[in-house]
Write an enzyme that holds these catalytic residues in place. Structure first.
Site, PDB file in Angstrom:
ATOM      1  CG  ASP A   1      49.989  16.801   2.030  1.00 33.91           C
ATOM      2  OD1 ASP A   1      49.518  16.663   3.180  1.00 33.91           O
ATOM      3  OD2 ASP A   1      49.726  16.020   1.105  1.00 33.91           O
TER       4      ASP A   1
ATOM      5  CG  ASP B   1      64.390  20.725  10.499  1.00 32.74           C
ATOM      6  OD1 ASP B   1      64.539  21.952  10.623  1.00 32.74           O
ATOM      7  OD2 ASP B   1      65.302  19.966  10.130  1.00 32.74           O
TER       8      ASP B   1
ATOM      9  CE  LYS C   1      51.663  12.619   2.928  1.00 39.43           C
ATOM     10  NZ  LYS C   1      50.568  13.397   2.322  1.00 39.43           N
TER      11      LYS C   1
ATOM     12  CG  ASP D   1      63.564  26.259   8.814  1.00 36.60           C
ATOM     13  OD1 ASP D   1      63.818  26.769   9.919  1.00 36.60           O
ATOM     14  OD2 ASP D   1      64.342  25.481   8.236  1.00 36.60           O
TER      15      ASP D   1
ATOM     16  CE1 TYR E   1      65.690  15.022  10.074  1.00 34.64           C
ATOM     17  CE2 TYR E   1      65.731  16.741  11.735  1.00 34.64           C
ATOM     18  CZ  TYR E   1      65.415  16.324  10.465  1.00 34.64           C
ATOM     19  OH  TYR E   1      64.831  17.201   9.589  1.00 34.64           O
TER      20      TYR E   1
END
Length: 344
Positions: free
Chosen positions: A212, A236, A179, A240, A132
């Site tokens: 995952d 992020d 990851k 959520d 970001y």
């Protein structure tokens, strides 16, 4: 913390922020507020300015900040939200996004298994690095050979301080989510910093999961997690998911922190929800709980817990908005919280 900057923002932001401020005044009447109600999409559309240097200076001069929401369907450029949210995060070096998720009532969980519903965990998200930061670019835009590049950036300093915060907050365990099998350079740095932090807390169980696998396990059994630490992008998404497992965005609060300076910018995570603006249907509890987080960051834990207790009471008693089982309006739900405070 005595002086708080307030940016009500757009959409439902002013409505839910008003209830949060009334609640703050009820539990902490000594607080002072600097309300920047001109920082919104209307001014941006009229002037092209999202957050002026004077606005930033006012926010920075306070001890903390409460943000309602930023976003308007009339604004198609991402620059508006970036110039408010990311400028505050980056220039105030709010390098931790702290997202607690605690189930307020059993009926709010989407999970069938009652034994796995009571989620009580925190996602610690590194807040100023990752993909970001805006490093990248585009070539041959609009042609069949268009190429877009966004670069994920991690620094030892940035990752290390995220780990320090995560391990300081944990009481049961810390789980690193990454990851690294597909993004090895960033992954190697994160895993090394994780091992170094874990070595300083040998009493604390630790775990590593690829993102995952973490998503699947969170849905299967969210009670297996205490503190999750992750980079900006993974954090992020994970935060959520944990918010939804705890009752949805209407009750989800967040804090953007600099633990070194003590500055905190707290905000509900539901966004500006323009379709709900002006209807009286917006849930104010996420904003109210964000105000409680702000009190936590100010060392006012007792006042913060009073607010959370009142919120649990009104949710239990269905004195809340329709999205979580009640029938009250935005202002009615806010008033119910304050009534619960008085009835302690």
């Amino acid at each position: 913390m005595r002086r708080i900057a307030v940016i009500p923002g757009d959409g439902i932001g002013p409505e839910v922020t008003a209830e949060a401020l009334r609640t703050l005044r009820a539990v902490a009447p000594d607080l002072e507020f600097d309300v920047l109600d001109h920082v919104n999409a209307d001014r941006y559309l009229a002037t092209g300015t999202a957050l002026s240097d004077d606005d930033f200076a006012r926010v920075a001069s306070c001890d903390g900040a409460l943000l309602g929401a930023v976003g308007d369907p009339r604004v198609t450029s991402p620059d508006y939200a970036r110039d408010v949210l990311l400028r505050l995060r980056f220039e105030l070096d709010l390098y931790i996004n702290h997202r607690p998720a605690q189930l307020l009532h059993d009926r709010l969980s989407p999970l069938r298994d009652q034994g796995r519903r009571p989620i009580d965990c925190t996602v610690v998200r590194e807040n100023t690095e990752g993909p970001y930061v805006g490093v990248g670019g585009a070539l041959r835009v609009g042609t069949p050979h268009e190429t877009a590049i966004d670069t994920e950036v991690s620094t030892y300093r940035g990752v290390r301080r995220a780990m320090e915060f995560a391990f300081a907050r944990a009481t049961r365990s810390v789980c690193l989510v990454d990851k690294a099998n597909a993004v090895p350079h960033n992954g190697t740095l994160w895993q090394r910093c994780f091992r170094e932090a874990a070595a300083l807390r040998p009493d604390l169980p630790t775990r590593h999961l690829y993102v995952d696998a973490a998503v699947m396990l969170l849905v299967q059994d969210p009670t297996a997690f205490d503190v999750i630490v992750a980079n900006n992008a993974h954090g992020d998404v994970l935060s959520d998911l944990t918010a939804q497992l705890a009752g949805g965005p209407g009750t989800a609060a967040s804090a953007n922190l600099n633990p070194q300076t003590g500055y905190a910018l707290c905000e509900p995570v539901h966004g500006s929800a323009p379709d709900l603006a002006g209807t009286g249907r917006a849930n104010p509890l996420a904003a109210v709980l964000s105000a409680a987080l702000l009190l936590d960051c100010a060392g006012r834990a007792e006042q913060a817990e009073r607010i959370r207790t009142a919120v649990r009471t009104v949710v239990r008693d269905l004195r809340c908005t329709a999205d979580i089982g009640g029938s009250l309006t935005t202002s009615g739900a806010g008033a119910a919280v304050r009534d619960a405070l008085h009835g302690e």
